[in-house]
Design a protein around this motif. Structure first.
Motif, PDB file in Angstrom:
ATOM      1  N   ALA A   9       0.844  -1.190   0.000  1.00  0.00           N
ATOM      2  CA  ALA A   9       0.000   0.000   0.000  1.00  0.00           C
ATOM      3  C   ALA A   9       0.878   1.237   0.000  1.00  0.00           C
ATOM      4  CB  ALA A   9      -0.923   0.010   1.213  1.00  0.00           C
ATOM      5  N   ALA A  10       0.518   2.185  -0.839  1.00  0.00           N
ATOM      6  CA  ALA A  10       1.266   3.441  -0.876  1.00  0.00           C
ATOM      7  C   ALA A  10       0.365   4.532  -1.414  1.00  0.00           C
ATOM      8  CB  ALA A  10       2.510   3.296  -1.741  1.00  0.00           C
ATOM      9  N   SER A  11       0.374   5.656  -0.728  1.00  0.00           N
ATOM     10  CA  SER A  11      -0.376   6.804  -1.239  1.00  0.00           C
ATOM     11  C   SER A  11       0.409   7.438  -2.370  1.00  0.00           C
ATOM     12  CB  SER A  11      -0.606   7.818  -0.115  1.00  0.00           C
ATOM     13  OG  SER A  11       0.635   8.301   0.369  1.00  0.00           O
ATOM     14  N   GLY A  12      -0.305   8.012  -3.337  1.00  0.00           N
ATOM     15  CA  GLY A  12       0.364   8.628  -4.480  1.00  0.00           C
ATOM     16  C   GLY A  12      -0.229   9.969  -4.821  1.00  0.00           C
ATOM     17  N   GLY A  13       0.643  10.890  -5.221  1.00  0.00           N
ATOM     18  CA  GLY A  13       0.201  12.195  -5.704  1.00  0.00           C
ATOM     19  C   GLY A  13       0.394  12.284  -7.202  1.00  0.00           C
ATOM     20  N   ARG A  14      -0.468  13.046  -7.854  1.00  0.00           N
ATOM     21  CA  ARG A  14      -0.398  13.176  -9.323  1.00  0.00           C
ATOM     22  C   ARG A  14      -0.919  14.549  -9.719  1.00  0.00           C
ATOM     23  NH1 ARG A  14      -4.718  11.089 -12.914  1.00  0.00           N
ATOM     24  NH2 ARG A  14      -4.025  11.305 -15.074  1.00  0.00           N
ATOM     25  N   MET A  15      -0.138  15.243 -10.544  1.00  0.00           N
ATOM     26  CA  MET A  15      -0.567  16.557 -11.035  1.00  0.00           C
ATOM     27  C   MET A  15      -0.023  16.773 -12.440  1.00  0.00           C
ATOM     28  SD  MET A  15       1.878  19.120  -8.809  1.00  0.00           S
ATOM     29  CE  MET A  15       3.599  18.742  -8.480  1.00  0.00           C
ATOM     30  N   GLY A  16      -0.765  17.552 -13.218  1.00  0.00           N
ATOM     31  CA  GLY A  16      -0.338  17.845 -14.584  1.00  0.00           C
ATOM     32  C   GLY A  16      -1.530  18.009 -15.507  1.00  0.00           C
ATOM     33  N   GLY A  17      -1.276  17.848 -16.780  1.00  0.00           N
ATOM     34  CA  GLY A  17      -2.333  18.008 -17.767  1.00  0.00           C
ATOM     35  C   GLY A  17      -1.808  17.740 -19.162  1.00  0.00           C
ATOM     36  N   ARG A  18      -2.723  17.754 -20.137  1.00  0.00           N
ATOM     37  CA  ARG A  18      -2.365  17.422 -21.515  1.00  0.00           C
ATOM     38  C   ARG A  18      -3.106  18.330 -22.491  1.00  0.00           C
ATOM     39  NH1 ARG A  18      -2.829  10.836 -20.773  1.00  0.00           N
ATOM     40  NH2 ARG A  18      -2.235  10.857 -18.583  1.00  0.00           N
ATOM     41  N   SER A  19      -2.465  18.573 -23.626  1.00  0.00           N
ATOM     42  CA  SER A  19      -3.092  19.380 -24.682  1.00  0.00           C
ATOM     43  C   SER A  19      -2.780  18.783 -26.046  1.00  0.00           C
ATOM     44  CB  SER A  19      -2.604  20.835 -24.601  1.00  0.00           C
ATOM     45  OG  SER A  19      -1.190  20.893 -24.742  1.00  0.00           O
TER      46      SER A  19
END
Length: 289
Positions: A9-19
């Motif tokens: 088990a591990a918490s994860g962060g994610r940020m960003g975007g696409r164009s």
């Protein structure tokens, strides 16, 4: 008591975007025109002067005599076939610098992964802050995510213990998008849950209960994915110097060239733990600095 599921088990962060879609539509709307020659019929013609003996001695230069070559002649078809062969060969020789597909038509997908000591919790706080304030729906916001993440890593070189980089140069935007999505899914699959998300300005934060296994956080892994128009390079990382160079190159990509950015990190929560065994199993490409 130690629960066996805690190891996976591990918490994860994610940020960003696409164009990708907007860039692809603007690219496909370009039109190219081929100049047409004026004349009553296709083909080409040339003229040559007539040379003959002069009645007064010397050589007489007469008026030019036109010689036409029609589209139906064998020579014309030989010429067209040769030009077609050259054109097709140019498309097939994309690997060469002088190919028809120029560097501007290509898309580069870059990946930089960094392993850090768990004591670098200030980096976790930095990434959490960036994810909370960034407008990831704009090119400027994506550039902000990329530059702020690279700067956070550059400011804490003592925490970095391992790294890995890869560069994939694709023929166009669609191939680049496919590769970017593949890498993103691969990295996201290593999280037990995405506990903090800001992608295309859609934000979500989990309130799940935190792990209480009694162990301190051993390691942190930060992954940076970027896709950009044109050809871009990253050095192979064998030491701290190459890592610094790779971070500087990533952070200096112009926002006008960026097609997508994604930053993923685990654990996202300071109370979660990424053990050495998890680090080796989930991130086998990381190499010690």
């Amino acid at each position: 008591m130690y629960h066996p599921n805690w190891a996976f088990a591990a918490s994860g962060g994610r940020m960003g975007g696409r164009s990708f879609s907007s860039s692809s539509s603007s690219s496909s709307s370009r039109t190219y025109s081929v100049p047409r020659t004026s004349g009553p019929s296709p083909g080409f013609s040339f003229s040559a002067p007539y040379y003959g003996p002069s009645p007064f001695g010397g050589v007489y230069v007469g008026p030019a005599v036109g010689v036409g070559v029609g589209a139906g002649s064998s020579f014309f078809f030989i010429l067209v076939g040769f030009l077609a062969f050259v054109l097709v060969s140019g498309f097939l020789s994309d690997r060469s610098e002088g190919s028809v597909l120029t560097a501007a038509d290509k898309t580069t997908v870059l990946k930089l992964q960094v392993g850090l000591l768990g004591m670098g919790r200030t980096l976790q706080r930095d990434l959490n802050r960036i994810a909370e304030v960034a407008d990831t729906s704009t090119p400027e916001g994506l550039n902000y995510v990329l530059t702020e993440t690279t700067l956070a890593l550059l400011r804490h070189p003592d925490y970095c213990i391992s790294a890995y980089s890869s560069v994939d140069i694709k023929r166009g935007i669609e191939d680049g998008e496919k590769r970017f999505n593949q890498l993103s899914i691969e990295e996201r699959g290593k999280f037990d849950e995405e506990t903090l998300v800001n992608v295309n300005n859609i934000k979500r934060q989990s309130t799940r209960s935190q792990r209480t296994n009694g162990f301190s956080n051993e390691y942190i892994v930060i992954t940076i994915l970027a896709a950009a128009e044109g050809v871009h390079k990253l050095p192979s990382i064998n030491g701290s110097g190459e890592l610094k160079e790779a971070l500087q190159k990533l952070g200096s990509i112009p926002s006008s060239k960026l097609l997508a950015v994604e930053v993923l990190w685990t654990p996202q929560n300071e109370n979660d733990t990424l053990s050495e065994r998890e680090l080796l199993e989930d991130y086998p490409l990381l190499r010690p600095l």
